[in-house]
Design a protein around this motif. Sequence first.
Motif, PDB file in Angstrom:
ATOM      1  N   GLY A   1       0.751  -1.248   0.000  1.00  0.00           N
ATOM      2  CA  GLY A   1       0.000   0.000   0.000  1.00  0.00           C
ATOM      3  C   GLY A   1       0.775   1.288   0.000  1.00  0.00           C
ATOM      4  O   GLY A   1       0.186   2.362   0.129  1.00  0.00           O
ATOM      5  N   ARG A   2       2.104   1.241  -0.161  1.00  0.00           N
ATOM      6  CA  ARG A   2       2.892   2.476  -0.189  1.00  0.00           C
ATOM      7  C   ARG A   2       3.056   2.900  -1.656  1.00  0.00           C
ATOM      8  O   ARG A   2       3.724   2.227  -2.437  1.00  0.00           O
ATOM      9  CB  ARG A   2       4.239   2.273   0.483  1.00  0.00           C
TER      10      ARG A   2
ATOM     11  N   VAL B   1      -4.385   0.746  -0.821  1.00  0.00           N
ATOM     12  CA  VAL B   1      -3.470   1.873  -0.664  1.00  0.00           C
ATOM     13  C   VAL B   1      -3.491   2.380   0.785  1.00  0.00           C
ATOM     14  O   VAL B   1      -4.545   2.700   1.320  1.00  0.00           O
ATOM     15  CB  VAL B   1      -3.835   3.020  -1.630  1.00  0.00           C
ATOM     16  N   ARG B   2      -2.299   2.467   1.380  1.00  0.00           N
ATOM     17  CA  ARG B   2      -2.191   2.973   2.748  1.00  0.00           C
ATOM     18  C   ARG B   2      -1.542   4.352   2.812  1.00  0.00           C
ATOM     19  O   ARG B   2      -1.838   5.135   3.708  1.00  0.00           O
ATOM     20  CB  ARG B   2      -1.369   1.987   3.601  1.00  0.00           C
ATOM     21  N   SER B   3      -0.643   4.638   1.895  1.00  0.00           N
ATOM     22  CA  SER B   3      -0.047   5.972   1.843  1.00  0.00           C
ATOM     23  C   SER B   3       0.099   6.390   0.389  1.00  0.00           C
ATOM     24  O   SER B   3       0.386   5.574  -0.486  1.00  0.00           O
ATOM     25  CB  SER B   3       1.315   6.005   2.545  1.00  0.00           C
TER      26      SER B   3
ATOM     27  N   ASP C   1      -4.149   6.382   5.276  1.00  0.00           N
ATOM     28  CA  ASP C   1      -3.924   7.193   6.466  1.00  0.00           C
ATOM     29  C   ASP C   1      -2.809   8.216   6.312  1.00  0.00           C
ATOM     30  O   ASP C   1      -2.524   8.965   7.245  1.00  0.00           O
ATOM     31  CB  ASP C   1      -3.646   6.293   7.682  1.00  0.00           C
ATOM     32  N   ASN C   2      -2.169   8.265   5.145  1.00  0.00           N
ATOM     33  CA  ASN C   2      -1.114   9.254   4.927  1.00  0.00           C
ATOM     34  C   ASN C   2      -1.195   9.773   3.497  1.00  0.00           C
ATOM     35  O   ASN C   2      -1.114   8.989   2.545  1.00  0.00           O
ATOM     36  CB  ASN C   2       0.271   8.639   5.168  1.00  0.00           C
ATOM     37  N   VAL C   3      -1.354  11.082   3.367  1.00  0.00           N
ATOM     38  CA  VAL C   3      -1.367  11.724   2.048  1.00  0.00           C
ATOM     39  C   VAL C   3      -0.386  12.882   2.076  1.00  0.00           C
ATOM     40  O   VAL C   3      -0.477  13.762   2.933  1.00  0.00           O
ATOM     41  CB  VAL C   3      -2.777  12.242   1.678  1.00  0.00           C
TER      42      VAL C   3
ATOM     43  N   VAL D   1       9.025   1.700  -1.433  1.00  0.00           N
ATOM     44  CA  VAL D   1       7.705   1.930  -2.033  1.00  0.00           C
ATOM     45  C   VAL D   1       7.242   0.690  -2.790  1.00  0.00           C
ATOM     46  O   VAL D   1       8.037   0.016  -3.462  1.00  0.00           O
ATOM     47  CB  VAL D   1       7.779   3.153  -2.970  1.00  0.00           C
ATOM     48  N   ASP D   2       5.960   0.394  -2.676  1.00  0.00           N
ATOM     49  CA  ASP D   2       5.387  -0.756  -3.386  1.00  0.00           C
ATOM     50  C   ASP D   2       5.092  -0.445  -4.849  1.00  0.00           C
ATOM     51  O   ASP D   2       5.232  -1.325  -5.713  1.00  0.00           O
ATOM     52  CB  ASP D   2       4.079  -1.191  -2.705  1.00  0.00           C
TER      53      ASP D   2
END
Length: 379
Positions: A178-179, A200-202, A248-250, A272-273
């Motif tokens: 998700g990075r 996607v997490r960030s 949770d991070n933008v 990074v993914d």
Amino acid sequence: MTSKPKQMAMFSMEVENLFSADKRVWQSLSDEDREKFIDDVFDYYRESGFPYATYTDDELLDDFYDLQHLATSRMSPTDLSGNKFDVILPHTAGQKLANAMMPHLWEVRCHRRRGSPMDTFNSDKYLRVAIKKVIQLQNKMSHSAIRGALSWAEGSQKVSNFRPSVAKHIYDEYAGDGRVIDFSCGFGGRLVAAFASKRVRSYVGFEPSTKTYDGLQRIVEFLFMRDLAAQWRVWGDNPYPDSEPLLDNVFIHKRGSEDNWAEIENEHMRDVDLCFSSPPYFSTEEYSYEETQSFLKFPGKNEWRDEFLAKVMENCVNALKKGGYLIVNVANVDPYPELEDDTFAICKSLGVTHTETLRMSMPKLMGKGGEMKSEPVFI
């Protein structure tokens, strides 16, 4: 929902509203009355201004929910044996939200075109031409039809926004843990999809244009202010009212992505993914005339390739973790007919292994026939 046109009398015809006249009415008019009809529609738009699409918050939320629940696995058609074709068929979900936050996209000019849709609208001559095209090609006058005609009439061209549905499809398939980095944010299609994808997490993005950067901030504010990510996210019938937001991070950097990323202090730009975007096609679309724009910083094609495109790809490769994906949507264009080959060659020189190429179907413009066009997405 577009704004409702005013009630206006149409000369001597028994029509209550200019926008109720259809092809049948148009064909019944004399040449003189047709010109009067065009004059009345023209006067309406000169009084009311450009026909931007307008939506309520609830309509934009519904559009976002449609994207959240979109089964992107169905966007690639299969043969009778269940084998997927390499084509991604786009869906309209998420487009309203992304486009609504970017009204200036109607002002962006394309290379070697007469002007933008806004330029066409501001020209008395060409606005009349657009009105006439709608009557000739559509069943009824509408704001949407006028926007469509302004997008191509007399050589104008509207820039496109990357389809959020296609971006979500790619996130769902390739975002890993998700990075994500979006190295050319553009008009927010990939940002909206990042909020909608549960993978996607960030999300870290780069956007040098002031107006576009401001529009991206409006998207983030709209979604975060309503606690969509944390409280209203629903997958099927299973809500997550007590969970942390999946995105949770933008972080959106107001700068070009050709700058050295090692100088940026951001833990979400390491290991990074997925690095995924659609970079500018050199000078094809003139997003703004600020000095930070790559086609102005590097006006020669070879200079742009070496100082912008190659630097961006190198930054991506350095940021990716082992097994991460670099996904790039580019297409050959008049100002740069070798763009696909050069992008591919740059990535190969950086040690990137090409695994597949998807084809992204592109929408047709009103009045434009022929085969459906597509652009490559290199993975």
